[in-house]
Every structure is written in C-alpha cells, then in structure tokens.
Design a protein around this motif. Structure first.
Motif, mmCIF file in Angstrom:
data_model
loop_
_atom_site.group_PDB
_atom_site.id
_atom_site.type_symbol
_atom_site.label_atom_id
_atom_site.label_comp_id
_atom_site.label_asym_id
_atom_site.label_seq_id
_atom_site.Cartn_x
_atom_site.Cartn_y
_atom_site.Cartn_z
ATOM 1 N N ALA A 297 0.820 -1.227 0.000
ATOM 2 C CA ALA A 297 0.000 0.000 0.000
ATOM 3 C C ALA A 297 0.842 1.260 0.000
ATOM 4 C CB ALA A 297 -0.954 -0.010 1.192
ATOM 5 N N CYS A 298 1.857 1.292 -0.821
ATOM 6 C CA CYS A 298 2.725 2.466 -0.922
ATOM 7 C C CYS A 298 2.005 3.560 -1.714
ATOM 8 C CB CYS A 298 4.035 2.080 -1.605
ATOM 9 S SG CYS A 298 5.117 3.458 -1.979
ATOM 10 N N ASP A 299 1.998 4.783 -1.165
ATOM 11 C CA ASP A 299 1.369 5.931 -1.819
ATOM 12 C C ASP A 299 2.450 6.985 -2.044
ATOM 13 O OD1 ASP A 299 -0.209 7.908 -2.801
ATOM 14 O OD2 ASP A 299 -1.356 8.242 -0.974
ATOM 15 N N LEU A 300 2.810 7.202 -3.302
ATOM 16 C CA LEU A 300 3.901 8.109 -3.657
ATOM 17 C C LEU A 300 3.358 9.285 -4.451
ATOM 18 C CD1 LEU A 300 6.951 8.800 -3.948
ATOM 19 C CD2 LEU A 300 6.947 7.418 -6.031
ATOM 20 N N ASP A 301 3.727 10.484 -4.010
ATOM 21 C CA ASP A 301 3.400 11.718 -4.718
ATOM 22 C C ASP A 301 4.678 12.548 -4.739
ATOM 23 O OD1 ASP A 301 2.282 13.881 -5.925
ATOM 24 O OD2 ASP A 301 0.712 14.217 -4.432
ATOM 25 N N ASN A 332 -0.906 -3.000 -4.130
ATOM 26 C CA ASN A 332 -1.879 -1.939 -3.839
ATOM 27 C C ASN A 332 -1.201 -0.580 -3.663
ATOM 28 O OD1 ASN A 332 -4.457 -0.916 -3.449
ATOM 29 N ND2 ASN A 332 -4.395 -1.226 -1.239
ATOM 30 N N ALA A 333 -0.354 -0.232 -4.581
ATOM 31 C CA ALA A 333 0.369 1.034 -4.514
ATOM 32 C C ALA A 333 -0.299 2.059 -5.424
ATOM 33 C CB ALA A 333 1.827 0.842 -4.921
ATOM 34 N N SER A 334 0.050 3.316 -5.205
ATOM 35 C CA SER A 334 -0.395 4.404 -6.072
ATOM 36 C C SER A 334 0.758 5.373 -6.238
ATOM 37 C CB SER A 334 -1.616 5.117 -5.479
ATOM 38 O OG SER A 334 -1.293 5.687 -4.221
ATOM 39 N N ALA A 335 0.777 6.071 -7.364
ATOM 40 C CA ALA A 335 1.889 6.973 -7.654
ATOM 41 C C ALA A 335 1.393 8.136 -8.488
ATOM 42 C CB ALA A 335 3.009 6.232 -8.389
ATOM 43 N N ARG A 336 2.003 9.291 -8.244
ATOM 44 C CA ARG A 336 1.739 10.497 -9.031
ATOM 45 C C ARG A 336 3.038 11.278 -9.142
ATOM 46 N NH1 ARG A 336 -2.565 15.420 -7.682
ATOM 47 N NH2 ARG A 336 -2.068 16.698 -9.515
ATOM 48 N N ILE A 337 3.365 11.720 -10.353
ATOM 49 C CA ILE A 337 4.598 12.471 -10.588
ATOM 50 C C ILE A 337 4.220 13.840 -11.131
ATOM 51 C CG2 ILE A 337 6.804 12.535 -11.795
ATOM 52 C CD1 ILE A 337 6.738 9.530 -11.947
ATOM 53 N N ARG A 338 4.597 14.868 -10.380
ATOM 54 C CA ARG A 338 4.342 16.248 -10.780
ATOM 55 C C ARG A 338 5.592 16.822 -11.454
ATOM 56 N NH1 ARG A 338 0.085 18.280 -7.044
ATOM 57 N NH2 ARG A 338 -0.376 16.612 -5.547
ATOM 58 N N GLY A 339 5.418 17.943 -12.101
ATOM 59 C CA GLY A 339 6.553 18.591 -12.748
ATOM 60 C C GLY A 339 6.767 18.150 -14.175
#
Length: 726
Positions: A297-301, A332-339
């Motif tokens: 359940a890693c949540d990366l932003d 069950n991970a989620s990721a979002r990359i800004r920039g």
C-alpha cells in the motif's frame, strides 16, 4: 645439687617452624594489602575511567560515574549513574561534536581475569546497558586511516569474545547539520557471540563481529535533504535475516509543486515493508543479498527534479556495490509524478520482479529488463497528459509481463481538454480534435529487453478491440504549415526501430465531424464496423522492402449502409511514399453522403444508387492516380447556396444545378451498355494526411466517372475550403 633444682633449658625452634610463621605472616600481610586494594579498586577504576575520557578527548568531554562496583569473585562490574557531557571547546586536534549521554546502569559479567592479565583473547559472558540516552550535535569526525575495531582495544588486548550484548531503553538524537537530524524515542539491541578479533573480522558468516543480532527501534523522526521522515517501528533479526518496517511517512519541507524543482520533492506513505532472507554477512562486503522485499500500500506523490537522476546502481554505489534480490513484490500502490508535462499517475499498482541484480553488470545485461529477469506489472486506473496540455489519456487497467512479452490495456480513453476552436486557436492552425476509445489493446511477444537496451520496439501481434475514433476539425483556421506525419513514409523517421508482425482491428468506428468556414453546422461522416489486419508493419530494413511490403486488408461500412473493402501495399522505407490501394464499394444510396456534403460543400445528392465501385489507386508524395469503375443509376445533384432561404436555393444555384445535371453528369453508368471508366487524378498537399489524399482520389474518380472532365474533377478534388482565420 638435686635433680629438682636443675635449670630448665628451652630447645631452639626448628627451621621448618620458623618458615611457617613467616608464611602465615606474609599471607596476613598480603591479605591486608589485597583487602586495601579491593577497597581502593572501585574508586581508582572510576577515577581512571574519568581521567582517560578527559585525556583522550583533550578536555572536550567530562565523564562522571555515579557508582562503580567490581566483584573479582563473580568477575563482574556494575556501573550506575553515568553521565558524559561536553565541557571544553572544539579544537583542531579534537574536532569532536557536543555530546550529552546518560546511562542508567550497566553490568559486565563473566570477565576472564586470567586472560585479561595475560592480554590474550578475553572471554566475557555478558554486557547489558540499560536506560541509555544520547544526544549528539554536530557531525562525527572521520579518521583519515580508520583502523578495525579489534585493533583499537584497550590494554592492547588480542581480542574479546562477548557471549551476549544488550542495549535496552535507548533514546537517541543526532543532528550532524542544522537541517539534518535523526532521533528515536525507544530502541533495543542485542547480539550474540561477538568476536572482536582478526578471526572475527575475517569470518564471512558474521555481521559486525556478531554471530547473530536483533534490533528494534520505535518512533523514529528524521530530517534531511529538505524532507521529514516519521517511522513507527523497525524490527531487524539477523537470523533468519528479517527486516520489518511499519508506517513510514516522508514529507517535503516545501510544498509539492506542479513545476520541476531543483531536487526531487517526495511525499510518501508506506504502511508496511517486509524484507526476508537477508544475507547479513554480505553487508560487510558492501553488498546486499536478500530473498524477498514486500512493499504494501505504498502511496507516492512527488515533484520530479529538473535534472533526471542517474541510474539506481550509480545512486547506490557509495554504499552498496551490488544488490541481489530474488523477488520484489509491490501491492496496492499508487503513484503520481508532478513537474512533468505528462503528469502521470496511477492507482492499484501491483509489481512482481524476479532475480534483480542492481549493479553495472545487471544494468548492461541484454537479457534483463531494468535489472530484473522478469517483471509482472498490473495497474488500476492510469492517467497522463498527451500533447500537453490539450489531451488526457487514461485507461481502466493494464497488465505488463516481460515473460511472454505481454501487454494488455483495457478501456483506453483519449479525450481533449479544450474545444476544437480553442485547440486550433492555440496551435495557430487547423488541428484535429480527437476523442479515442479502445475497449482493449493486447500485444504479444514484445521484446522488452530489446526495447530497453536497443531502443527497438518489436512484437508479434497487436490487437485493437472495438476502437472508437472521433475527429473534429475547424475549417476557419489555416492549414498546419508543417508536413503531416500521418503518412506511410513518416515511419522512416522514427527515432527507434518499430517492428510489428501483425496488427488486427476488430469492430472499429470512425466518426468525422468537420465545420466548414462559412457554415456553423458541421458535416458528419461515419465509417462503421471497421475490421482488418496489417502485416509487416515495420521500419526495420531487414523486414521491410519493396519485395516484402506492409499489407493492409480492411473492411468497413460507410454510414453503416454501404460496405467497402480495400487492400493497401506499401514499402514503408520508400522515401517517395509510394503505395497502392485496391478497393471496392458495395451497393448504396448516394444520399447517405449528404450529412457531410451539404454542410461542407453545399452539394445535395437528390438521387443516385451505386451498384458497385471498384478502383485501383497508385499514390506517392506528389499525386494519386488510377482507374475507377463505378456502376450507378439515377444520379441527380442539387447545388445549394449559403445565401439561399430555408432550402438554401437561389436563382444562381438553381441555374448551376440545371447545367450540371444536364451538361456534365451522366445519370447512369453504364450507359447504352458501356461502362465509362473514371480516372483518379489529384495532386498531394504534404501538409495534410494521407487519408485526405485517398479521399481526393476517390472524389476525383467519382466525378470523372459521372462525366465531369478530368481537369475539372482534379481541381474540385484538390479544392480546400478557404479559412477565415489565418
């Protein structure tokens, strides 16, 4: 003199008896000395320790031992109330940081006194330190030529063998720099069979000289590299090599930004991390070997840095020369990359990696993909910008497996984020406004290793199921001044090798909407039930040539009322873009074209029935040519006018309609039993796609078959609507 009055003579003491008296006297004296020594040992030892700390730190530190008790009989030392504090200034010769240390009590038992006297390897049963609090401010100095610990033992001992070491109720805070610190509220540590000697250092089965160790740290807080870390607990057991991390949170000190920052900014929540099968002995060789790493359940932003980071093995190089991991599991991970302009993000990510080798050898291994021999990746919703900021691309789920070369993406959707007019206005020319839906995309036998190492995208099959493509365009804007890339010859200019053995399309739909410059009502045209295959879709010189061209077979229905079939052959490496199309149209009413021709060309098919059309087209970068055999009957046209009334008819348009129907058009073909063959002739504008060229060819052939002279049919097919906005 009588016998009774004789004097009594005492016999002299024997030498043996005198010796015994001296021995007894010596023992008594020695006992007294030993008693005095024992009484003075504890104070002396306490003062010795305090003095040694002051001298070795050049007066920087002061040690105070509240209570010290030794027991030669039990071979033990018990210490209470230990305090270490900084009292002197830092100097060049003693660049030691400020320290505050408190130790509740410590007990050392089972010391081998005889070995200690002989300065040989000293056995010790246990050393237990309880209630240890440490606060260290400033960076620890690094020795220029650090010696192994076993070479820095006191009294020049040959070694120490400690059966058991324990640290309990440890609190610590370390701040090497103003913006960097680490602290924990509770920790415990234990180690078994510690061998501080050359043999212990050389033993490859030990970790830090110990045969086994355990550690547990709770409530860790840290700050470094403009980030803060909070961690609930960490538990490590060297046998069987297990590391458990619970509830990790990383937050940037500056808010996440939608533009790239100098350094990466990361917001991370990790409920649990489990590492099993760790070979702790390899850590001494600066290598990391383990069986399984499980991340839940890693949540990366994160905000991406301006300069992309180097490969992972280079980042790890200062600490680990090699990382070998048998299995990597991410659930069950989620990721979002800004920039990034694409702004990618995904949910419900599940990753399985097998046999990872992270070093320069693993990075260059042509059989591996991103260090691993196998990857299996599944995701939920994935979203990203395409041609940012104009389009949003998303899919409901995806599955990638390097074993077998599988890629499956479900419910793909491409949608524009601005209107058709706004898109053309911001691009300063006519731009296709595209909406795309694909029920499923499935590729097999993808060569992922070749894609990573050789920039070669090769696969066996690519299947598109139920694609729905809608294009809108606005004729009020000028044409794109750049050459179109939607042409067969454009494949030559890709920056990588593309090789697809077979592409198949099942039950597709193409919906075209075009707004003419002078008419706000758009024209509409639909091509339904599109199915077909493309064989040998490649720009690989080993696969593509004139003798082995790409071959396209397609069938579809025009306006869902007229069946069309076509076969295209093209050498995709031909710089002239030469290709041929042979096709047919089945029976259908020409009035089905009115939804497109009336709003855009002011042309109404009043009547006309196509029986059969067959054509053979040759096209290149200059023109399209070829014959067309069109069989139809009862053809009647009406020319309309934008200035007309409700029926868009004026006197001029009525006159033109009469002239066209009476002088140019033949009502029927064949006429008097003879089929008139039309000629497809139209010049190519490289600014528009090849699909426009094909349409021009069909239009010119139809007009010529209907009786319009070839020069006029060519001109009419090439005619572009005059744009309003330049």
């Amino acid at each position: 003199m009588s016998a009774s009055s004789a004097p009594v003579v005492t016999p002299p003491a024997s030498p043996t008896r005198r010796w015994w008296h001296w021995v007894m006297l010596g023992l008594v004296a020695l006992s007294g000395v030993m008693l005095l020594a024992l009484l003075a040992l504890d104070p002396w030892l306490r003062q010795y320790l305090e003095k040694q700390v002051a001298e070795s730190s050049h007066g920087r530190y002061q040690l105070h031992v509240g209570q010290l008790q030794t027991s030669l009989w039990h071979q033990s030392v018990h210490v209470r109330g230990v305090r270490l504090r900084t009292v002197g200034p830092a100097t060049d010769t003693a660049a030691l940081p400020p320290v505050q240390l408190e130790l509740g009590h410590a007990r050392l038992t089972g010391v081998g006194l005889w070995q200690l006297v002989q300065r040989g390897p000293v056995p010790i049963d246990s050393l237990v330190l309880d209630s240890l609090h440490i606060r260290l401010l400033g960076k620890l100095p690094t020795a220029k030529q650090p010696q192994p610990l076993y070479q820095r033992l006191p009294l020049h001992l040959q070694g120490i063998r400690l059966k058991y070491l324990a640290l309990r109720h440890v609190q610590a805070a370390y701040q090497p720099a103003p913006q960097a610190r680490v602290a924990w509220k509770q920790a415990s540590f234990s180690a078994q069979d510690i061998l501080l000697s050359a043999a212990g250092a050389a033993d490859s089965q030990r970790i830090g000289y110990a045969a086994a160790m355990t550690a547990q740290i709770q409530h860790v807080a840290a700050a470094a590299a403009q980030h803060r870390l909070a961690l609930r607990s960490v538990r490590f057991v060297s046998r069987p090599g297990t590391l458990v991390v619970d509830s990790v949170a990383v937050r940037p000190q500056q808010p996440l930004s939608e533009v790239r920052s100098r350094n990466a900014r990361i917001s991370l929540h990790l409920p649990r991390l489990l590492l099993t099968g760790l070979r702790t002995a390899a850590l001494a060789r600066h290598q990391f070997w383990a069986d399984t790493l499980l991340v839940l359940a890693c949540d990366l932003d994160m905000t991406a840095p301006r300069v992309p980071p180097p490969p992972i093995h280079r980042l790890l190089a200062p600490w680990l020369s090699r990382v070998q991991l048998e299995h990597l599991l991410l659930a069950n991970a989620s990721a979002r990359i800004r920039g990034l302009e694409q702004q990618p993000r995904s949910q419900r990510i599940a990753v399985q990696g097998s046999q990872l080798r992270i070093d320069s050898v693993g990075a260059q291994d042509q059989r591996r993909v991103l260090y691993a021999q196998q990857w299996d990746v599944r995701t939920g919703v994935v979203m990203a910008r395409l041609d940012p900021p104009f389009y949003q691309l998303a899919c409901q789920s995806a599955h990638l497996a390097t074993r077998g070369g599988l890629l499956e993406i479900n419910n793909i959707r491409l949608r524009p984020l601005v209107s058709v007019a706004e898109l053309s206005r911001r691009k300063h020319h006519q731009a296709p406004h595209v909406t795309l839906l694909i029920r499923q995309l499935r590729a097999t036998a993808i060569q992922y290793a070749a894609l990573v190492h050789q920039h070669r995208l090769a696969m066996q099959t690519l299947a598109l199921r139920q694609p729905r493509l809608q294009t809108r365009s606005d004729g009020r804007f000028a044409l794109n001044p750049e050459y179109s890339v939607a042409t067969p010859e454009a494949l030559r200019h890709l920056g990588f090798i593309l090789d697809v053995r077979r592409i198949s399309v099942q039950n597709g739909t193409l919906y075209t909407i075009y707004r003419a410059p002078q008419n706000p009502k758009p024209g509409e045209l639909t091509i339904n039930r599109v199915s077909g295959t493309i064989e040998n879709f490649s720009n690989d010189p080993h696969q593509m040539s004139a003798a082995h061209p790409a071959v396209v077979h397609a069938t579809a229905w025009l306006q869902n009322r007229c069946r069309l079939q076509a076969t295209l052959r093209a050498n995709l490496l031909d710089p002239q873009g030469r290709h041929t199309i042979a096709g047919t149209f089945s029976e259908g009413q020409l009035s089905m074209l009115n939804p497109m021709t009336v709003p855009t060309k002011q042309l109404l098919f009043r009547s006309g029935l196509v029986h059969h059309i067959r054509f053979r087209m040759q096209a290149n970068r200059q023109r399209v040519t070829g014959p067309m055999w069109a069989s139809y009957s009862a053809l009647k046209l009406t020319l309309l006018s934008q200035k007309g009334g409700a029926d868009h008819k004026t006197l001029g348009s009525r006159l033109k309609t009469t002239l066209v129907n009476g002088l140019f058009l033949r009502d029927d073909n064949p006429r008097k039993g003879k089929l008139q063959v039309g000629r497809m002739t139209s010049a190519r504008d490289l600014r528009v796609s090849v699909f426009t060229l094909w349409r021009q060819g069909i239009v010119s052939g139809m007009l010529n078959s209907a009786g319009v002279p070839a020069p006029l049919s060519k001109k009419l097919s090439e005619q572009q609507d005059k744009p309003v906005f330049k």
